[in-house]
Scaffold this motif. Structure first.
Motif, short mmCIF file in Angstrom:
data_model
loop_
_atom_site.label_atom_id
_atom_site.label_comp_id
_atom_site.label_asym_id
_atom_site.label_seq_id
_atom_site.Cartn_x
_atom_site.Cartn_y
_atom_site.Cartn_z
N LEU A 234 8.16 -10.62 2.11
CA LEU A 234 9.39 -10.51 1.41
C LEU A 234 9.26 -11.47 0.67
CD1 LEU A 234 12.96 -9.64 0.75
CD2 LEU A 234 12.92 -12.22 2.08
N LEU A 235 9.32 -13.23 0.68
CA LEU A 235 8.87 -13.76 -0.63
C LEU A 235 7.96 -13.58 -1.14
CD1 LEU A 235 10.80 -17.14 1.37
CD2 LEU A 235 11.59 -16.20 0.08
N LEU A 236 7.25 -13.49 -1.07
CA LEU A 236 5.80 -13.43 -1.93
C LEU A 236 5.90 -12.01 -2.58
CD1 LEU A 236 2.60 -14.19 -0.29
CD2 LEU A 236 3.26 -14.83 -1.83
N ALA A 237 6.69 -11.37 -2.32
CA ALA A 237 6.56 -10.10 -2.82
C ALA A 237 7.68 -10.06 -3.87
CB ALA A 237 6.89 -8.72 -1.98
N ARG A 238 9.19 -10.84 -3.59
CA ARG A 238 9.52 -10.58 -4.77
C ARG A 238 10.24 -11.97 -5.30
NH1 ARG A 238 15.02 -9.54 -3.68
NH2 ARG A 238 15.79 -10.76 -5.43
N ALA B 57 13.24 -6.75 5.61
CA ALA B 57 12.57 -5.68 4.21
C ALA B 57 13.61 -5.62 3.20
CB ALA B 57 12.20 -4.68 5.22
N ALA B 58 14.96 -5.35 4.08
CA ALA B 58 16.20 -4.78 3.87
C ALA B 58 17.08 -5.90 2.51
CB ALA B 58 18.17 -5.23 4.30
N ASP C 292 9.56 2.73 12.15
CA ASP C 292 10.72 2.59 11.45
C ASP C 292 11.29 1.90 10.69
OD1 ASP C 292 13.43 3.32 13.37
OD2 ASP C 292 13.84 1.23 13.67
N LEU C 293 9.95 0.77 10.52
CA LEU C 293 10.16 -0.27 9.12
C LEU C 293 9.51 0.78 8.27
CD1 LEU C 293 10.80 -2.37 7.86
CD2 LEU C 293 7.96 -3.26 7.95
#
Ligand code: UD1
Length: 430
Positions: free
Chosen positions: A102-106, A31-32, A195-196
């Motif tokens: 991550l990849l789809l969002a970014r 996520a970072a 936490d996430l």
């Protein structure tokens, strides 16, 4: 390749510090890389091989990832450019599938190998895929990869079939940068999900309800880097609780969140162990002989499936018969190895019936998966004579300095290099 050589019979005594949670670290490191501004600096990251693998995967995607001299992990997401996750790294670990969110969002594009079956049975990712598809991704399964594309993910209402930890986390990541609002229902409530969510909110995300059944994510334009320290590993803490318990030990387990361990603590107390609770530590004082107990695994706040194997190891020498029901995964393969040490365990479908025996005996045994490895080590601590635990790389996936920490408590554990993996045919011809 290495094995652990353990002389059983030592009572564990002293104190042990618990590392950061592997199951928080993995999604949080991924996520970072959602941040396009600044860097994330992550503290309390456990130094184990799964963390190493996820960092290598991020590097292969173009993300800058490094540990500084204070053991803080730096992640710079701005340089993310590749959309294809490499099979040779992804195959090692199911949690690699977080890179899909991550990849789809970014990048609006992701090619991620589908995780295959593993030692704890079939572990599909159909809930993740259905979720991405409902957010507008165009998805094909080709050549063992999930190939997904979208212009921009869009918010949706998604009911997760079972309260899956991985799906809840992957959807939270993807939804954070989506257009509009996503409502996730039947979410996992594990502390690692919370936490996430706290981490993502610190980066600028708008997530409400983590820790309950329903999570609402209002998509934002972009996320930025922050400093963050992840929660302690409740499974590592539980593992040391059971290790102390089987040896009749007296161990102070430090740097934990006690509320995350309510169910394992109450069960171990039922087995006759005294647990003294401080603010961030517990002292586990075990009797000479444990009492048998009945347990079934369940999503949080129930008894964690990841502690089922260490518990079974303890019950194998308890007074009486225990019935342990596994409701999450197919996780009883390792009992064959415990039987080789003299345990009396009968498995019927998802239930193990364990008749406590007076003594286990050391034997060469083979680790089948991470938590099974912990269970075999725990059994070995109590067994008469020497146990050789082969397949230690599975244990190294999820525990930081496991044998060092055990040795610090008085266990006799040595790591010895083995000849596993040597090409026998080449050897015989030379
Ligand atoms: C995570 C943990 C693992 C823990 C498990 C349950 C990580 C890295 N791993 O695994 O240590 O044992 O939660 O607490 O955090 N399922 C499907 N389809 C899916 C997803 C899940 O059928 O797409 C099923 C699984 O087979 C399983 C159940 O749902 O029976 C729960 O799995 P899930 O909570 O997703 O486990 P993981 O996130 O893989």
């Amino acid at each position: 390749m290495a094995k652990l050589v353990i002389q059983g019979g030592n009572r564990l005594q002293g104190e042990v510090r618990i590392s950061g949670a592997k199951n928080s670290a993995l999604p949080i490191i991924v996520a970072a890389a959602l941040a396009v501004e600044g860097e994330c600096v992550l503290d309390n990251i456990p130094k184990n091989n799964d963390v190493g693998t996820i960092c290598l995967i991020l590097r292969s995607l173009g993300v800058d990832v490094w540990f500084d001299e204070d053991d803080k992990l730096h992640v710079v997401g701005a340089t993310l450019r590749e959309h294809q996750a490499p099979y040779d790294l992804v195959r090692k670990m199911r949690a690699s599938f977080y890179t899909a969110g991550l990849l789809l969002a970014r990048l609006g594009r992701a090619e991620v190998p589908l995780p295959g079956g593993c030692a704890i049975g079939s572990r599909p990712v159909d809930f993740h895929i259905r979720g991405f598809s409902q957010m507008g991704a165009d998805i094909a399964i080709e050549h063992g990869f999930m190939k997904a594309k979208c212009r921009k993910l869009t918010g949706t209402n998604y009911y997760i079939n079972r309260s899956s930890v991985g799906t809840t986390m992957n959807m939270m990541m993807a939804a954070s940068l989506a257009e509009g609002t996503t409502i996730l229902e039947n979410c996992a409530k594990e502390p690692e999900v919370v936490d996430l969510a706290i981490f993502l909110n610190g980066m600028g995300a708008q997530i409400r309800g983590a820790g309950t059944d329903v999570i609402r994510v209002d998509g934002v334009e972009k996320l930025h880097g922050i400093e963050y320290s992840i929660i302690p590993d409740r499974i590592e803490a539980g593992t040391f609780m059971f290790a102390a318990a089987i040896t009749g030990g007296d161990v102070l387990i430090k740097d934990i969140v006690i509320e995350h361990l309510r169910s394992p603590i109450s069960k171990i107390e039922e087995a006759g162990v005294t647990v003294e609770k401080g603010a961030t530590e517990i002292r586990v004082i075990a009797p000479e002989k444990l009492q048998s107990i009945d347990v079934e695994t369940a999503p949080y706040p129930g008894f964690p499936t990841d502690l089922q194997q260490p518990l079974v190891a303890c019950m194998s020498v308890a007074d009486g018969t225990s019935v342990i029901r596994e409701n999450i995964f197919d996780r009883f393969r390792y009992v064959d190895e415990l039987r080789r040490m003299g345990a009396d365990i009968k498995v019927e479908r998802e239930t193990a019936i364990i008749r406590g025996v007076p003594q286990l005996t050391g034997a060469p045994v083979e680790v089948t998966d991470l938590r099974a490895g912990a269970a075999l080590v725990i059994a070995a601590l109590k067994a008469a004579g020497t146990t050789e635990v082969y397949g230690v790389d599975d244990i190294d996936r999820g525990y930081e300095r496991f044998e060092d920490k055990l040795r610090g408590l008085g266990a006799s554990v040595q790591r010895v290099e083995t000849h596993e993996g040597i090409d026998a045919f080449a050897q015989i011809r030379s």
